[in-house]
Enzyme design. Sequence first.
Site, PDB file in Angstrom:
ATOM      1  N   ASP A   1      26.488 -11.989  44.137  1.00 36.85           N
ATOM      2  CA  ASP A   1      27.633 -12.793  44.562  1.00 36.85           C
ATOM      3  C   ASP A   1      28.558 -13.089  43.380  1.00 36.85           C
ATOM      4  O   ASP A   1      28.116 -13.159  42.238  1.00 36.85           O
ATOM      5  CB  ASP A   1      27.114 -14.110  45.169  1.00 36.85           C
ATOM      6  CG  ASP A   1      28.201 -14.848  45.931  1.00 36.85           C
ATOM      7  OD1 ASP A   1      29.239 -14.236  46.247  1.00 36.85           O
ATOM      8  OD2 ASP A   1      28.011 -16.044  46.211  1.00 36.85           O
TER       9      ASP A   1
ATOM     10  N   ASN B   1      30.405  -9.750  56.639  1.00 39.31           N
ATOM     11  CA  ASN B   1      31.460  -9.234  55.738  1.00 39.31           C
ATOM     12  C   ASN B   1      32.486  -8.348  56.455  1.00 39.31           C
ATOM     13  O   ASN B   1      33.574  -8.103  55.942  1.00 39.31           O
ATOM     14  CB  ASN B   1      30.857  -8.447  54.559  1.00 39.31           C
ATOM     15  CG  ASN B   1      30.196  -9.309  53.511  1.00 39.31           C
ATOM     16  OD1 ASN B   1      29.273  -8.873  52.831  1.00 39.31           O
ATOM     17  ND2 ASN B   1      30.654 -10.542  53.366  1.00 39.31           N
TER      18      ASN B   1
HETATM   19  C1  FPP Z   1      29.825 -10.852  47.059  1.00 41.40           C
HETATM   20  O1  FPP Z   1      30.870 -11.297  46.211  1.00 41.40           O
HETATM   21  C2  FPP Z   1      29.695  -9.408  46.969  1.00 41.40           C
HETATM   22  C3  FPP Z   1      29.885  -8.553  47.992  1.00 41.40           C
HETATM   23  C4  FPP Z   1      30.248  -9.005  49.352  1.00 41.40           C
HETATM   24  C5  FPP Z   1      29.792  -7.101  47.802  1.00 41.40           C
HETATM   25  C6  FPP Z   1      28.728  -6.610  46.859  1.00 41.40           C
HETATM   26  C7  FPP Z   1      29.086  -5.239  46.491  1.00 41.40           C
HETATM   27  C8  FPP Z   1      28.940  -4.696  45.257  1.00 41.40           C
HETATM   28  C9  FPP Z   1      28.284  -5.390  44.147  1.00 41.40           C
HETATM   29  C10 FPP Z   1      29.477  -3.335  44.936  1.00 41.40           C
HETATM   30  C11 FPP Z   1      29.023  -2.192  45.741  1.00 41.40           C
HETATM   31  C12 FPP Z   1      27.548  -2.123  45.946  1.00 41.40           C
HETATM   32  C13 FPP Z   1      26.760  -1.042  45.677  1.00 41.40           C
HETATM   33  C14 FPP Z   1      25.334  -1.072  46.079  1.00 41.40           C
HETATM   34  C15 FPP Z   1      27.249   0.156  44.987  1.00 41.40           C
HETATM   35  P1  FPP Z   1      32.131 -12.028  46.853  1.00 41.40           P
HETATM   36  O2  FPP Z   1      33.162 -11.002  47.125  1.00 41.40           O
HETATM   37  O3  FPP Z   1      31.705 -12.824  48.047  1.00 41.40           O
HETATM   38  O4  FPP Z   1      32.540 -12.964  45.664  1.00 41.40           O
HETATM   39  P2  FPP Z   1      33.195 -14.414  45.763  1.00 41.40           P
HETATM   40  O5  FPP Z   1      32.184 -15.298  46.441  1.00 41.40           O
HETATM   41  O6  FPP Z   1      33.387 -14.790  44.330  1.00 41.40           O
HETATM   42  O7  FPP Z   1      34.478 -14.276  46.525  1.00 41.40           O
END
Ligand code: FPP
Length: 263
Positions: free
Chosen positions: A25, A73
């Site tokens: 996250d 998501n």
């Molecule tokens: C949460 O951060 C993260 C995600 C919803 C996506 C996770 C994806 C990756 C790390 C990259 C791709 C994955 C792979 C396996 C190659 P957020 O966007 O909710 O962050 P925030 O809470 O700060 O807005």
Amino acid sequence: MSEYSELLKRLDRRDLPQHIAIIMDGNGRWAKKRHLTRVKGHERGSKVVKYIVETAAEIGIKVLSLYAFSKENWNRPKEEVDALMQLLHRYLLTEGNNLIKNGIRLTVIGDLNSLSPKLRELITDVCERSRNNPKTRVVIALSYSGRYEIVEAVKSIIKDVQSGSLDSSVIDEQMFNGYLFTKDIPDPDLLIRTSAEKRISNFMLWQIAYTELYITKTLWPDFTKAEFLKAIINFQKRERRFGMTGDQLITQQIKSHGYPLNE
Ligand code: FPP
């Protein structure tokens, strides 16, 4: 000597968590702090995925589960969803062969029917080609939700009872477990969540009943190999009782390991 090498020496190889799950996250906040688009945060996050997978394999972690995209998501802006799907596609294209070459097995869990046929095809290809790999098993949760997984398991059980292939009197926890996406995977011993949020966010709800939680304020794009080791070392100092008393636990540890684990 680097912090990572120092920490590596402090790691107790006899007491590694078998299964580490991670809620990655903070990509969005990482990007916002730098006046970048959220997609840039995800791009950086996928680079972190690459070296954490390598580190897990290097130190001998049996299963590493990564929460890459929840069913919730899908409600994000279309351009962010598209970019995340593209990143996953790119990760599998560029890293697929490396994973296979390095003895890593890939498994993807979630509602795969909601993914594009192209991404599904690539997932099937890498999962199939890596299925006999003996080292770390990397489980990517994609279009995944813990409640969805449980409901799907219940539906399958009802179907099997109705068709006569399952006797309802044999339904117990172990049998139920066999209907989950993770049926052949041990429950996580350690769940790491980055970015300080103290939530489970619908991840592996059934499987984390006795999992140790490690929450760090580090945002996922800043998560390092050293911090990964710190989380494991922190886990190794904990007493996992599974409902037993401390004395019962020590007796059990001596029985299975020959010595008490936390002395
Ligand atoms: C949460 O951060 C993260 C995600 C919803 C996506 C996770 C994806 C990756 C790390 C990259 C791709 C994955 C792979 C396996 C190659 P957020 O966007 O909710 O962050 P925030 O809470 O700060 O807005």
